[in-house]
Design an enzyme around this catalytic site. Structure first.
Site, PDB file in Angstrom:
ATOM      1  N   CYS A 128       0.918  -1.237  -0.001  1.00 38.01           N
ATOM      2  CA  CYS A 128      -0.106   0.196  -0.182  1.00 38.01           C
ATOM      3  C   CYS A 128       1.022   1.171  -0.079  1.00 38.01           C
ATOM      4  O   CYS A 128       1.871   1.460  -0.847  1.00 38.01           O
ATOM      5  CB  CYS A 128      -0.833   0.021   1.431  1.00 38.01           C
ATOM      6  N   ASP A 189      -7.563  -3.407  -8.349  1.00 33.16           N
ATOM      7  CA  ASP A 189      -7.168  -2.592  -7.604  1.00 33.16           C
ATOM      8  C   ASP A 189      -7.520  -0.882  -8.106  1.00 33.16           C
ATOM      9  O   ASP A 189      -7.490  -0.809  -9.384  1.00 33.16           O
ATOM     10  CB  ASP A 189      -5.667  -2.610  -7.112  1.00 33.16           C
ATOM     11  N   HIS A 221      -7.036  -4.331  -4.077  1.00 35.38           N
ATOM     12  CA  HIS A 221      -6.001  -3.791  -2.866  1.00 35.38           C
ATOM     13  C   HIS A 221      -5.921  -4.414  -1.731  1.00 35.38           C
ATOM     14  O   HIS A 221      -7.048  -4.649  -1.005  1.00 35.38           O
ATOM     15  CB  HIS A 221      -6.441  -2.404  -2.653  1.00 35.38           C
TER      16      HIS A 221
END
Lengths: 257, 100
Positions: A128, A189, A221
């Site tokens: 991330c 994502d 994600h």
């Protein structure tokens, strides 16, 4: 060496302090296998939700696989509390600055290299926002031997996305990258989108940087996060296997768990 | 931070956390990854009092439709209260951090 049930397993995992950006002493979580080693090193760059349980577990996972691992607390200067509460405070202030993160990650890498338990080969891993920061760190700090970017968002940034804390898009530093990169991404994502990933891959190719990207279908994600609905078992299992295969090739390995 | 969409506003009032009421100082509003809601992104509101530490926090994570509906209802209720002549006498008396 493949693990067999007659082998001894053990690790030392603890909170320590290391000099980070500007020499500031920051907390970090360290885990390494027991025994003299030396072991290759990995710096883990934590994600937006903070210096939290998932990252402590991931740090131990790297140690389980034969690496001396360290996860610096990038929010150390923002005070202490429940990780989520500290992360909320950081989020509201616009996040930590890129310069500070790069300095903290470099400090953690220096601590590893100075350790007699470490071979001196050090990789950097992040998910991330930590993936983005891992890319930045590997480009801006000399001496990393491997980079693992797991779904790092905002590596590709438009002019409107830049801020005083994030003044340069990481993709603009790619020419300075001097180690191989493994990229792990999900097709569903929204940040990074498959288009962002393609842009990063094109930049790496343009500058002849060794890279290995894996784009997983039916994953979005954060699909490694087993404590979140985004978890995708099949993709995560394969992704972790690729992480440790990549590290064995780039840093070496004493264990194949 | 993945979206970096975050802002904050000074507020006055009270919030109730697990250990009781506390005076509010700010609201953090963001659209980013939630900690708990089963969403990739959510509209997050954190009612906090930084003077009392990071634990002085009441948090909500809403999906977009809920957030929009909530905003509309808040404004609707305030409009109704204003039309009824109720507004104007509700100035919050500032309290020192941590006072009850």
């Amino acid at each position: 060496m493949k693990y067999t049930t007659d082998q001894y397993k053990g690790m030392l995992a603890e909170t320590i302090s290391v000099p980070g950006h500007n020499g500031d002493l920051i907390t970090a979580y360290s885990a390494r296998p027991l025994g003299p080693g030396p072991f290759p090193g990995v710096v883990l760059v934590h994600h937006m939700p903070g210096w939290d349980d998932w990252y402590f577990e991931a740090t131990r996972t790297f140690a389980e696989h034969g690496y001396a691992a360290i996860a610096p607390n990038l929010y150390h200067r923002d005070g202490h509390g429940v990780p989520e509460d500290v992360a909320v405070k950081v989020r509201a202030s616009g996040g930590v600055s890129d310069d500070q993160v790069v300095g903290d990650v470099a400090g953690a890498a220096r601590w590893l290299r100075a350790s007699s338990n470490c071979t001196g080969k050090v990789g950097v891993f992040g998910t991330c926002s930590g993936g983005r920061h891992a890319v930045l760190s590997a480009c801006r700090s000399r001496g990393f031997d491997a980079l693992i970017d797991c779904w790092g968002g905002r590596v590709v940034m438009g002019p409107a996305d830049l801020s005083p804390k994030q003044p340069v898009a990481p993709i603009d530093y790619i020419a300075d990258l001097n180690c191989p990169i493994l990229g792990i991404f999900g097709e569903e994502d929204k940040s990074p989108t498959p288009e962002h990933v393609a842009q990063l891959e094109a930049a790496l190719s343009q500058h002849a940087k060794p890279h290995e990207f894996h784009m997983y279908p039916k994953a979005g994600h954060g699909f490694f996060y087993h404590n979140r609905p985004a978890y995708r078992q099949e993709q995560a299992t394969d992704g972790w296997a690729r992480v440790f295969d990549f590290l064995a090739r780039t840093l070496g390995s004493t264990v194949t768990a | 931070m993945c979206t970096m969409i975050a802002t904050q506003v000074a507020i006055a009032g009270s919030g109730k956390a697990s250990n009781g009421w506390f005076p509010l100082g700010q609201a953090y509003v963001s659209y980013d990854h939630p900690f708990d809601a089963a969403l990739e992104h959510s509209l997050n509101i954190d009612f906090v009092n930084p003077a009392l530490g990071s634990g002085a926090r009441v948090a909500v994570e809403l999906d977009v439709a809920s957030a929009r509906a909530l905003v509309a209802k808040i404004l609707s209720v305030l409009d109704q209260a204003e039309a009824g002549g109720y507004l104007g006498d509700d100035v919050t008396t500032a309290r020192s951090p941590g006072s009850e």
